[in-house]
Design a protein around this motif. Structure first.
Motif, mmCIF file in Angstrom:
data_model
loop_
_atom_site.group_PDB
_atom_site.id
_atom_site.type_symbol
_atom_site.label_atom_id
_atom_site.label_comp_id
_atom_site.label_asym_id
_atom_site.label_seq_id
_atom_site.Cartn_x
_atom_site.Cartn_y
_atom_site.Cartn_z
ATOM 1 N N GLY A 16 0.817 -1.206 0.000
ATOM 2 C CA GLY A 16 0.000 0.000 0.000
ATOM 3 C C GLY A 16 0.852 1.258 0.000
ATOM 4 O O GLY A 16 0.555 2.228 -0.704
ATOM 5 N N ALA A 17 1.938 1.254 0.769
ATOM 6 C CA ALA A 17 2.830 2.420 0.804
ATOM 7 C C ALA A 17 3.488 2.649 -0.551
ATOM 8 O O ALA A 17 3.620 3.795 -0.998
ATOM 9 C CB ALA A 17 3.890 2.233 1.883
ATOM 10 N N ILE A 18 3.864 1.576 -1.215
ATOM 11 C CA ILE A 18 4.449 1.710 -2.549
ATOM 12 C C ILE A 18 3.422 2.289 -3.518
ATOM 13 O O ILE A 18 3.742 3.158 -4.337
ATOM 14 C CB ILE A 18 4.989 0.347 -3.044
ATOM 15 C CG1 ILE A 18 6.224 -0.053 -2.241
ATOM 16 C CG2 ILE A 18 5.316 0.380 -4.536
ATOM 17 C CD1 ILE A 18 6.690 -1.468 -2.489
ATOM 18 N N GLY A 19 2.190 1.823 -3.432
ATOM 19 C CA GLY A 19 1.133 2.360 -4.292
ATOM 20 C C GLY A 19 0.888 3.841 -4.054
ATOM 21 O O GLY A 19 0.729 4.614 -5.000
ATOM 22 N N ALA A 67 -6.169 1.548 0.084
ATOM 23 C CA ALA A 67 -6.978 0.368 0.410
ATOM 24 C C ALA A 67 -6.092 -0.787 0.870
ATOM 25 O O ALA A 67 -6.418 -1.487 1.844
ATOM 26 C CB ALA A 67 -7.816 -0.049 -0.798
ATOM 27 N N ASN A 68 -4.971 -1.009 0.188
ATOM 28 C CA ASN A 68 -4.059 -2.079 0.600
ATOM 29 C C ASN A 68 -3.442 -1.792 1.960
ATOM 30 O O ASN A 68 -3.284 -2.703 2.779
ATOM 31 C CB ASN A 68 -2.957 -2.275 -0.447
ATOM 32 C CG ASN A 68 -3.396 -3.161 -1.584
ATOM 33 O OD1 ASN A 68 -3.751 -4.306 -1.374
ATOM 34 N ND2 ASN A 68 -3.373 -2.628 -2.791
ATOM 35 N N ALA A 69 -3.093 -0.542 2.206
ATOM 36 C CA ALA A 69 -2.524 -0.191 3.511
ATOM 37 C C ALA A 69 -3.558 -0.383 4.617
ATOM 38 O O ALA A 69 -3.238 -0.900 5.700
ATOM 39 C CB ALA A 69 -2.015 1.243 3.493
ATOM 40 N N TRP A 70 -4.790 0.012 4.358
ATOM 41 C CA TRP A 70 -5.844 -0.169 5.355
ATOM 42 C C TRP A 70 -6.075 -1.658 5.625
ATOM 43 O O TRP A 70 -6.243 -2.074 6.773
ATOM 44 C CB TRP A 70 -7.144 0.486 4.897
ATOM 45 C CG TRP A 70 -8.254 0.260 5.869
ATOM 46 C CD1 TRP A 70 -8.511 0.970 7.006
ATOM 47 C CD2 TRP A 70 -9.237 -0.777 5.802
ATOM 48 N NE1 TRP A 70 -9.601 0.431 7.645
ATOM 49 C CE2 TRP A 70 -10.067 -0.639 6.935
ATOM 50 C CE3 TRP A 70 -9.498 -1.800 4.910
ATOM 51 C CZ2 TRP A 70 -11.134 -1.486 7.177
ATOM 52 C CZ3 TRP A 70 -10.558 -2.650 5.155
ATOM 53 C CH2 TRP A 70 -11.369 -2.483 6.280
ATOM 54 N N ALA A 71 -6.089 -2.454 4.561
ATOM 55 C CA ALA A 71 -6.295 -3.894 4.731
ATOM 56 C C ALA A 71 -5.149 -4.511 5.526
ATOM 57 O O ALA A 71 -5.373 -5.362 6.390
ATOM 58 C CB ALA A 71 -6.431 -4.568 3.366
ATOM 59 N N GLY A 72 -3.925 -4.073 5.250
ATOM 60 C CA GLY A 72 -2.782 -4.586 6.004
ATOM 61 C C GLY A 72 -2.849 -4.209 7.470
ATOM 62 O O GLY A 72 -2.543 -5.019 8.355
ATOM 63 N N ARG A 73 -3.271 -2.995 7.741
ATOM 64 C CA ARG A 73 -3.403 -2.555 9.135
ATOM 65 C C ARG A 73 -4.511 -3.347 9.847
ATOM 66 O O ARG A 73 -4.358 -3.727 11.005
ATOM 67 C CB ARG A 73 -3.707 -1.068 9.174
ATOM 68 C CG ARG A 73 -3.685 -0.495 10.540
ATOM 69 C CD ARG A 73 -3.816 0.996 10.504
ATOM 70 N NE ARG A 73 -3.791 1.503 11.867
ATOM 71 C CZ ARG A 73 -4.102 2.722 12.202
ATOM 72 N NH1 ARG A 73 -4.428 3.589 11.275
ATOM 73 N NH2 ARG A 73 -4.056 3.110 13.451
ATOM 74 N N SER A 74 -5.593 -3.594 9.150
ATOM 75 C CA SER A 74 -6.677 -4.386 9.749
ATOM 76 C C SER A 74 -6.244 -5.828 9.995
ATOM 77 O O SER A 74 -6.649 -6.434 10.985
ATOM 78 C CB SER A 74 -7.906 -4.363 8.843
ATOM 79 O OG SER A 74 -8.439 -3.073 8.776
ATOM 80 N N LEU A 75 -5.437 -6.370 9.094
ATOM 81 C CA LEU A 75 -4.923 -7.720 9.312
ATOM 82 C C LEU A 75 -4.007 -7.767 10.527
ATOM 83 O O LEU A 75 -4.043 -8.719 11.304
ATOM 84 C CB LEU A 75 -4.148 -8.210 8.090
ATOM 85 C CG LEU A 75 -4.941 -8.857 6.970
ATOM 86 C CD1 LEU A 75 -4.009 -9.287 5.859
ATOM 87 C CD2 LEU A 75 -5.747 -10.023 7.460
ATOM 88 N N ARG A 76 -3.177 -6.737 10.682
ATOM 89 C CA ARG A 76 -2.278 -6.691 11.833
ATOM 90 C C ARG A 76 -3.062 -6.634 13.143
ATOM 91 O O ARG A 76 -2.619 -7.142 14.152
ATOM 92 C CB ARG A 76 -1.346 -5.484 11.744
ATOM 93 C CG ARG A 76 -0.452 -5.457 10.540
ATOM 94 C CD ARG A 76 0.809 -6.228 10.695
ATOM 95 N NE ARG A 76 1.629 -5.606 11.729
ATOM 96 C CZ ARG A 76 2.498 -6.284 12.445
ATOM 97 N NH1 ARG A 76 2.660 -7.556 12.249
ATOM 98 N NH2 ARG A 76 3.208 -5.687 13.364
#
Length: 125
Positions: A16-19, A67-76
């Motif tokens: 997500g950060a790369i995006g 969206a990818n960063a949010w999903a990664g944070r929610s997974l964490r």
């Protein structure tokens, strides 16, 4: 599977950060193209089309990266919404060769595993 879930969360955050970074870079290129068009030496139509195209792709990258960063944070945080979001985002990631494909396959493998379902969904799995 806990270690895989943590790793997937980190990878989603990095992806997500790369995006987001790529989206900001493209937005800066759009501003540059617009600036060239405003100068008297540049072609205003071509630079306008270029700036618009860069802006559209920048918006897509910014939205996808966020969206990818949010999903990664929610997974964490081991939230069930993070699992759903990552499953949905892993399908378009499959078409982003080569890293998106690897991340998409890994996400599907981790999140569709029974142990991960138990961790994230609790008794509903």
């Amino acid at each position: 599977m806990q270690s895989h879930l943590r790793l997937l969360g980190i990878l989603q955050l990095v992806w997500g950060a790369i995006g987001v970074l790529l989206g900001v870079a493209l937005l800066l290129l759009a501003v540059g193209a617009l600036a060239i068009g405003l100068m008297h030496t540049g072609d205003p139509v071509a630079s306008g089309v270029t700036a618009f195209t860069f802006s559209v792709f920048a918006a897509a990258l910014l939205i996808g990266g966020a969206a990818n960063a949010w999903a990664g944070r929610s997974l964490r945080r081991q939230e069930p919404a993070g699992r759903t979001a990552t499953l949905v985002l892993s399908v378009p990631n499959l078409f982003v060769l080569p890293f998106g494909t690897a991340l998409g396959v890994y996400a599907l493998w981790v999140l569709l595993h029974n142990e991960t379902r138990t961790v994230l969904l609790g008794a509903r799995a």
